[in-house]
Motif scaffolding. Structure first.
Motif, mmCIF file in Angstrom:
data_model
loop_
_atom_site.group_PDB
_atom_site.id
_atom_site.type_symbol
_atom_site.label_atom_id
_atom_site.label_comp_id
_atom_site.label_asym_id
_atom_site.label_seq_id
_atom_site.Cartn_x
_atom_site.Cartn_y
_atom_site.Cartn_z
ATOM 1 N N PHE A 53 94.148 55.054 49.947
ATOM 2 C CA PHE A 53 92.843 55.064 49.650
ATOM 3 C C PHE A 53 92.256 55.533 48.885
ATOM 4 O O PHE A 53 91.590 56.326 47.890
ATOM 5 C CB PHE A 53 92.459 55.528 50.471
ATOM 6 C CG PHE A 53 91.089 56.609 50.956
ATOM 7 C CD1 PHE A 53 89.712 54.699 49.818
ATOM 8 C CD2 PHE A 53 90.104 57.921 51.565
ATOM 9 C CE1 PHE A 53 88.739 55.509 50.315
ATOM 10 C CE2 PHE A 53 88.822 57.662 50.832
ATOM 11 C CZ PHE A 53 88.106 57.147 50.578
ATOM 12 N N ALA A 54 93.269 57.217 48.469
ATOM 13 C CA ALA A 54 93.369 58.095 47.177
ATOM 14 C C ALA A 54 93.544 57.534 46.489
ATOM 15 O O ALA A 54 92.721 57.092 45.165
ATOM 16 C CB ALA A 54 94.348 58.765 47.533
ATOM 17 N N LEU A 55 94.564 56.139 45.578
ATOM 18 C CA LEU A 55 94.950 55.644 44.313
ATOM 19 C C LEU A 55 93.854 54.286 44.573
ATOM 20 O O LEU A 55 93.842 53.999 43.072
ATOM 21 C CB LEU A 55 96.391 55.561 44.599
ATOM 22 C CG LEU A 55 97.082 56.145 45.110
ATOM 23 C CD1 LEU A 55 98.949 55.618 44.749
ATOM 24 C CD2 LEU A 55 97.267 57.326 43.452
ATOM 25 N N LYS A 97 91.029 53.764 45.232
ATOM 26 C CA LYS A 97 89.236 54.754 45.395
ATOM 27 C C LYS A 97 88.637 56.709 44.839
ATOM 28 O O LYS A 97 87.797 56.370 43.892
ATOM 29 C CB LYS A 97 88.397 54.637 46.430
ATOM 30 C CG LYS A 97 88.182 53.409 47.386
ATOM 31 C CD LYS A 97 86.759 52.556 46.708
ATOM 32 C CE LYS A 97 86.868 51.552 46.412
ATOM 33 N NZ LYS A 97 86.637 50.313 45.803
ATOM 34 N N LEU A 98 89.900 57.159 45.373
ATOM 35 C CA LEU A 98 88.900 58.139 44.618
ATOM 36 C C LEU A 98 89.891 58.889 43.198
ATOM 37 O O LEU A 98 89.711 59.350 42.295
ATOM 38 C CB LEU A 98 89.711 59.587 45.657
ATOM 39 C CG LEU A 98 89.219 59.317 46.689
ATOM 40 C CD1 LEU A 98 89.980 60.430 47.858
ATOM 41 C CD2 LEU A 98 87.441 59.188 46.983
ATOM 42 N N ARG A 99 90.693 58.263 42.905
ATOM 43 C CA ARG A 99 91.599 58.235 41.653
ATOM 44 C C ARG A 99 91.855 59.503 41.096
ATOM 45 O O ARG A 99 91.321 59.859 40.260
ATOM 46 C CB ARG A 99 91.158 57.208 40.740
ATOM 47 C CG ARG A 99 91.250 55.877 41.127
ATOM 48 C CD ARG A 99 91.018 55.044 40.128
ATOM 49 N NE ARG A 99 90.475 53.304 40.714
ATOM 50 C CZ ARG A 99 90.182 52.496 41.097
ATOM 51 N NH1 ARG A 99 88.535 53.089 40.710
ATOM 52 N NH2 ARG A 99 90.403 51.422 41.230
ATOM 53 N N PRO A 100 93.029 60.295 40.895
ATOM 54 C CA PRO A 100 92.344 61.239 41.416
ATOM 55 C C PRO A 100 93.431 61.938 39.763
ATOM 56 O O PRO A 100 94.290 60.635 39.903
ATOM 57 C CB PRO A 100 93.200 62.534 42.228
ATOM 58 C CG PRO A 100 93.950 61.595 42.879
ATOM 59 C CD PRO A 100 93.152 60.011 42.732
ATOM 60 N N ALA A 138 96.899 50.491 48.102
ATOM 61 C CA ALA A 138 95.809 50.730 47.412
ATOM 62 C C ALA A 138 95.592 49.573 46.695
ATOM 63 O O ALA A 138 94.174 49.860 46.267
ATOM 64 C CB ALA A 138 97.470 51.589 45.446
ATOM 65 N N ALA A 139 95.668 48.325 46.531
ATOM 66 C CA ALA A 139 95.832 47.668 45.961
ATOM 67 C C ALA A 139 94.422 46.984 46.252
ATOM 68 O O ALA A 139 92.751 46.376 46.129
ATOM 69 C CB ALA A 139 96.957 45.972 45.305
#
Lengths: 275, 331
Positions: A92-94, A96-99, A157-158
């Motif tokens: 989810f982080a990688l 959508k949120l892409r920190p 992530a994908a």
């Protein structure tokens, strides 16, 4: 015109059947030998078909290998739980949120998949020895999950990066925090990815031999891969029992993929849409 | 990593093929388009990444670090358990390089990897070309070809062991029927490496077939029609159309196959344990043999060999990532 096209096609099917038969011969042979009587095992010429079929081998499996199968099942399920718990939030982080720094983490995950398993096994052995985790199921679940976590994170992530932004925006408008959005929206929508990752995590844990042999060879609860390995090593050379165990050990892989293939391809295509 | 091996190595096969020409490991998400995350999203992002980061440190970095440490100290069984092994720098690496087993293990690793790759690739290529023709049952048969790749490695390895058994194996029986003398596949130093290579090729064919087949699906059919109109034969069509257009997918397939094959361990260990007398020992099995295969384990040298293998695998892994990135940019 039509006729001339039909004939070569039929000819091709025949060639395809022959090639497939050649490729799958070892699998056939495993099944054939698993049904062969003890006294026919070393016969010349060998029986090409199980004419005197017997279930001796499978009886041996039932008598001796059930605990191993149970352990493998438990390890497989444990690995699935751990893998999804770690990989889904990360995905989810990688996705959508892409920190900041997320790209580098993806790179590390990609490289982690390339590290040879024996190196991991040796490192785990040294670490577990000090922690007292050797010869136990929990340690094996942890080790087996390293096979699936990098892969799982990248698949999540994908997949999750393909979830429409409006969906998340709507949740936000309704006052949901990131955690809530993840739990009530993203995860349910990503069911196919969950199934895909679980499937592979289970298969890899079920098939693992190297970690089991290194970290659990003295344990009281051992997986089926070690069950087969002990059979081969025991010199009793009951090959019909060995082959029967091999057949049984192959069943989950086959069944899971037949039943869940729809999910696999669904997850895959859904994940690919975004690209 | 797979029990890796191809498998296991198997890593990610299913996720890849269907994705078409770009194929492998397209799982890495693309960089965010224009939007830059604000500080809040950054925090939230790393909060969600915390478990996997801790996980990577604890279960990848730390075991790897332990392995490097093992290779730089002189460990005995006692000091392995109780600690206090003296630091010896690169002594273990020097020892390994001077070991008479080093040369053969290097050669076996190269031969095993090279021959496996070449055969898997070209057999896979041939099958992929064959399966691009639509005929009845083609999809079903192609799915069946995946079976060897799905079986647990212990299953494939023990089945091949039995088929290659000197006295009662089916292979020698068939050879006998052809008038060829029986071969001691697994017990003679001449044939042991060939035997494990054959088994490994069998396991690796599905991966190459699926990758190359999905790559071929992505080639537009009008190119073939044009070539056909120009009177190109099937042979020419393959070499002038399919092969050049397939080069990106082929490169990815070969590189991934290379990384996977370098780390193959299970098949060799189960079939021959790297023997007889090291005749089928690769770096992977030699490293394991040093650490776990003897009554008196040599953890230091074992870890040293293992680390050499890691360096090789990661070097090719980096090349793979570069190639993949370049291909993405070219699109």
């Amino acid at each position: 015109m039509r006729n001339s096209r039909l004939r070569p096609a039929r000819w091709k099917t025949a060639v395809g059947l022959v090639l497939t038969a050649l490729m799958l011969f070892p699998v056939y042979w495993m099944i054939n030998e698993s049904l062969t009587r003890d006294r026919d095992m070393r016969k010349t010429p060998p029986n090409w078909f199980p004419i005197h079929g017997t279930l001796e081998g499978y009886r041996a499996v039932l008598n001796q290998q059930l605990p191993y199968l149970g352990t493998s099942l438990f390890i497989g399920l444990g690995t699935v739980a751990l893998t999804v718990a770690v990989a889904a939030p990360a995905g989810f982080a990688l996705g959508k949120l892409r920190p900041r720094g997320g790209g580098f983490l993806s790179f590390l995950l990609l490289m982690a998949q390339m590290i040879p398993g024996i190196i991991m096994a040796m490192g785990f052995y040294a670490v577990y020895l000090n922690l007292g985790l050797l010869n136990g199921v929990p340690g094996l679940i942890l080790a087996d999950s390293t096979i699936a976590v990098p892969f799982g994170t990248l698949v999540f992530a994908a997949f999750m990066s393909g979830i429409p932004e409006e969906l998340l925006q709507a949740a936000k408008t309704d006052g949901a925090g990131q955690l809530r959005t993840f739990w009530s929206i993203v995860l349910p929508v990503s069911r196919n990815a969950v199934v895909t990752v679980s499937l592979f995590a289970f298969l890899w844990a079920w098939s693992d031999f190297m970690f089991a042999n290194t970290l659990d060879s003295g344990g009281s609860a051992q997986p089926i891969t070690l069950g087969i390995y002990h059979y081969i090593g025991n010199n009793n050379q009951q090959w019909n029992a060995i082959m029967a165990t091999a057949v049984v050990a192959s069943v989950p892989a086959t069944v899971l993929l037949v039943i869940a293939q729809r999910y696999v391809s669904a997850g895959v295509t859904a994940g690919a849409v975004k690209d | 990593m797979n029990p890796t091996t191809q498998a296991r190595a198997r890593t990610a096969l299913f996720a890849r093929p269907v994705r078409g020409a770009r194929g492998a490991a397209d799982t890495a998400p693309r960089r965010a388009p224009a939007h830059r995350p604000g500080a809040r999203a950054n925090w939230a992002g790393w909060a969600f990444l915390a478990p996997v980061t801790i996980y990577l440190v604890a279960f990848y970095a730390y075991p790897m670090y332990r392995n490097v440490e093992l290779s730089l100290r002189h460990y005995t069984v006692r000091s392995f358990v109780h600690g206090g092994a003296p630091f010896t720098g690169l002594d273990n690496y020097r020892k390994v390089l001077d070991d008479p087993a080093f040369g053969p293990a290097l050669t076996h690793t190269l031969v095993f990897t090279g021959v496996s790759l070449l055969c898997q690739f070209w057999i896979g290529m041939g099958l992929a070309v064959f399966f691009t023709r639509n005929f009845r049952l083609s999809a079903t048969l192609r799915a069946l070809f995946l079976v060897p790749w799905l079986l647990p490695l212990i299953v494939s390895a023990s089945t091949w062991s039995w088929m290659l058994n000197s006295d009662s194996g089916i292979v020698n029986h068939v050879l006998h029927g052809l008038g060829i003398a029986p071969v001691d596949w697994l017990t003679s130093p001449t044939w042991a490496l060939a035997s494990v290579t054959i088994a490994n090729i069998w396991i690796g064919i599905p991966f190459n077939l699926v990758m190359l087949h999905s790559g071929m699906q992505a080639i537009p059919s009008d190119i073939y029609e044009a070539a056909e109109l120009d009177g190109a034969t099937a042979w020419q069509r393959f070499w002038k159309v399919t092969f050049p257009l397939l080069r990106p997918v082929a490169a990815i397939t070969l590189l991934l196959g290379l990384v996977y094959t370098l780390k193959v361990f299970d098949i060799i260990w189960i079939m021959t344990k790297g023997g007889p007398a090291g005749a089928s020992a690769t770096f992977a099995t030699w490293s394991y043999q040093l650490g776990f295969g003897n009554l008196l384990p040599e953890f230091g040298p074992g870890a040293a060999v293992g680390n050499l293998l890691v360096v090789m695998a990661l070097a090719f892994g980096l090349i793979y990532v570069r190639v993949q990135r370049k291909q993405r940019e070219a699109l």
